[in-house]
Design a protein around this motif. Structure first.
Motif, PDB file in Angstrom:
ATOM      1  N   PHE A  54     -68.336 -29.121  -0.627  1.00 25.24           N
ATOM      2  CA  PHE A  54     -67.570 -30.331  -0.963  1.00 25.24           C
ATOM      3  C   PHE A  54     -68.136 -31.563  -0.258  1.00 25.24           C
ATOM      4  O   PHE A  54     -67.451 -32.566  -0.099  1.00 25.24           O
ATOM      5  CB  PHE A  54     -66.098 -30.140  -0.585  1.00 25.24           C
ATOM      6  N   GLY A  68     -65.410 -34.247  -2.059  1.00 23.60           N
ATOM      7  CA  GLY A  68     -64.447 -33.530  -2.893  1.00 23.60           C
ATOM      8  C   GLY A  68     -65.110 -32.644  -3.929  1.00 23.60           C
ATOM      9  O   GLY A  68     -66.038 -31.884  -3.642  1.00 23.60           O
ATOM     10  N   LEU A  69     -64.680 -32.796  -5.178  1.00 22.31           N
ATOM     11  CA  LEU A  69     -65.156 -31.927  -6.256  1.00 22.31           C
ATOM     12  C   LEU A  69     -66.337 -32.519  -7.009  1.00 22.31           C
ATOM     13  O   LEU A  69     -66.672 -32.047  -8.099  1.00 22.31           O
ATOM     14  CB  LEU A  69     -64.007 -31.660  -7.239  1.00 22.31           C
ATOM     15  N   ASP A  70     -66.991 -33.517  -6.441  1.00 24.62           N
ATOM     16  CA  ASP A  70     -68.083 -34.178  -7.155  1.00 24.62           C
ATOM     17  C   ASP A  70     -69.228 -33.213  -7.482  1.00 24.62           C
ATOM     18  O   ASP A  70     -69.823 -33.300  -8.565  1.00 24.62           O
ATOM     19  CB  ASP A  70     -68.625 -35.345  -6.325  1.00 24.62           C
ATOM     20  N   ASN A  71     -69.553 -32.322  -6.555  1.00 26.15           N
ATOM     21  CA  ASN A  71     -70.629 -31.364  -6.821  1.00 26.15           C
ATOM     22  C   ASN A  71     -70.299 -30.465  -8.013  1.00 26.15           C
ATOM     23  O   ASN A  71     -71.167 -30.174  -8.854  1.00 26.15           O
ATOM     24  CB  ASN A  71     -70.902 -30.499  -5.591  1.00 26.15           C
ATOM     25  N   PHE A  72     -69.057 -30.048  -8.100  1.00 28.38           N
ATOM     26  CA  PHE A  72     -68.650 -29.176  -9.206  1.00 28.38           C
ATOM     27  C   PHE A  72     -68.577 -29.958 -10.520  1.00 28.38           C
ATOM     28  O   PHE A  72     -68.896 -29.424 -11.584  1.00 28.38           O
ATOM     29  CB  PHE A  72     -67.309 -28.531  -8.892  1.00 28.38           C
ATOM     30  N   ALA A 282     -72.472 -25.353  -3.607  1.00 28.57           N
ATOM     31  CA  ALA A 282     -71.476 -25.340  -4.679  1.00 28.57           C
ATOM     32  C   ALA A 282     -71.869 -24.341  -5.760  1.00 28.57           C
ATOM     33  O   ALA A 282     -71.020 -23.610  -6.291  1.00 28.57           O
ATOM     34  CB  ALA A 282     -71.324 -26.741  -5.265  1.00 28.57           C
TER      35      ALA A 282
END
Length: 310
Positions: A54, A68-72, A282
């Protein structure tokens, strides 16, 4: 006035059920050192690794940001990542089906009373004891443009069949499957063979006397009794196929282009070539989730079938 007194032997006292249970309980504190080592080596690094998924950490800079969830989110729109997921699942399914089908046929063959069965068992199992990376480099030389496979085809008059087996995007993925199946079909054979040898021959003889043919005997007798071996083989094959890295990287490096990239090879490239450790972790988290979900679902289905067969 008199009272009835129960005289106990010296040194003995009455024990309550709770005391008896405590005395018979296993000493759980024996496992504490092992649990501490496991937590230090596996659990804590894994939890910290999940945290890095994250972040935008590059693997070197101690200063990184929580994103946060930017990688996903990036992964969901990354064509290379989506293609790698597809390749991973395709390779895993192909290896599982072909390797176990071939392993079962080999086990049925060497379980017969032919004189050379022991020699055949050794020869068929031998590739499984060779390091996968060594096997991959061996096959890379065999399948090269000037390798032994093309030379043999030319020698027998099949020069038109010569291919760049590992350089053709349409063939490279299946060559990886071929190499893995060649190496581990014997491993599956041994597990199936152990299951077959646990079936009493009297059952075969009784079924033959009743007039059952080979196919009928296999489907009605061998298959149900072989259910535990089938469960083990399918679990090992699917998990190994999803995590496959050594053979892919040694044979093609994920190429040509991204034609054979899997999640594992993409994790390596993003981490050590592009320096995107947060993104690569990730991907590793997604790979872990895929392995856990597929393994749990497969185990549930196979266990239910195993119970029904028994």
């Amino acid at each position: 006035m008199t009272a009835d007194l129960k005289i106990r032997p010296p040194g003995r006292t009455a024990s309550t059920p709770r005391t008896s249970r405590r005395r018979n309980a296993p000493p759980w504190w024996f496992v504490v050192p092992a649990l501490l080592v496991f937590a230090f080596v596996v659990l804590i690094p894994s939890a910290r690794g999940v945290y890095y998924a994250f972040t935008d950490w590059d693997g070197l800079d101690p200063d990184f940001a929580f994103i946060g969830l930017d990688n996903f989110a990036t992964m969901a729109s990354d064509a290379d990542a989506l293609q790698a997921v597809w390749h991973t699942l395709l390779i895993a399914v192909a290896i599982t089906v072909i390797q176990n089908g071939l392993g079962l046929l080999l086990a049925l063959g060497v379980n017969s009373l032919i004189k050379t069965r022991n020699v055949l068992r050794v020869l068929l199992f031998a590739p499984a004891v060779v390091t996968p990376i060594v096997t991959a480099y061996l096959w890379r030389n065999l399948l090269g443009p000037d390798g032994a496979v093309n030379s043999l085809l030319g020698a027998v008059g099949l020069g038109s069949w010569r291919q760049d087996w590992l350089g053709d995007p349409q063939l490279a993925l299946w060559m990886i499957v071929l190499v893995v199946v060649w190496q581990f079909a014997g491993y599956s054979m041994v597990i199936f063979l152990a299951g077959l040898q646990s079936i009493p021959r009297e059952i075969y003889e009784a079924a033959a006397i009743d007039g059952s043919g080979p196919v009928r005997r296999f489907w009605s007798i061998v298959r149900p009794l072989l259910a535990p071996a089938i469960t083990i083989n399918l679990m090992l094959s699917i998990i190994g196929g999803i995590k496959l890295f050594d053979q892919v990287y040694a044979l093609t490096g994920g190429g040509p282009g991204h034609a054979t990239d899997t999640i594992s090879t993409l994790i390596y490239k993003d981490a050590f070539t592009l320096g995107e450790f947060g993104y690569s972790i990730a991907l590793a988290v997604v790979l872990t989730v895929i392995v856990a979900v597929i393994s749990a679902g497969q185990y549930s289905v196979l266990s239910r079938n195993e119970r029904a067969a028994s």
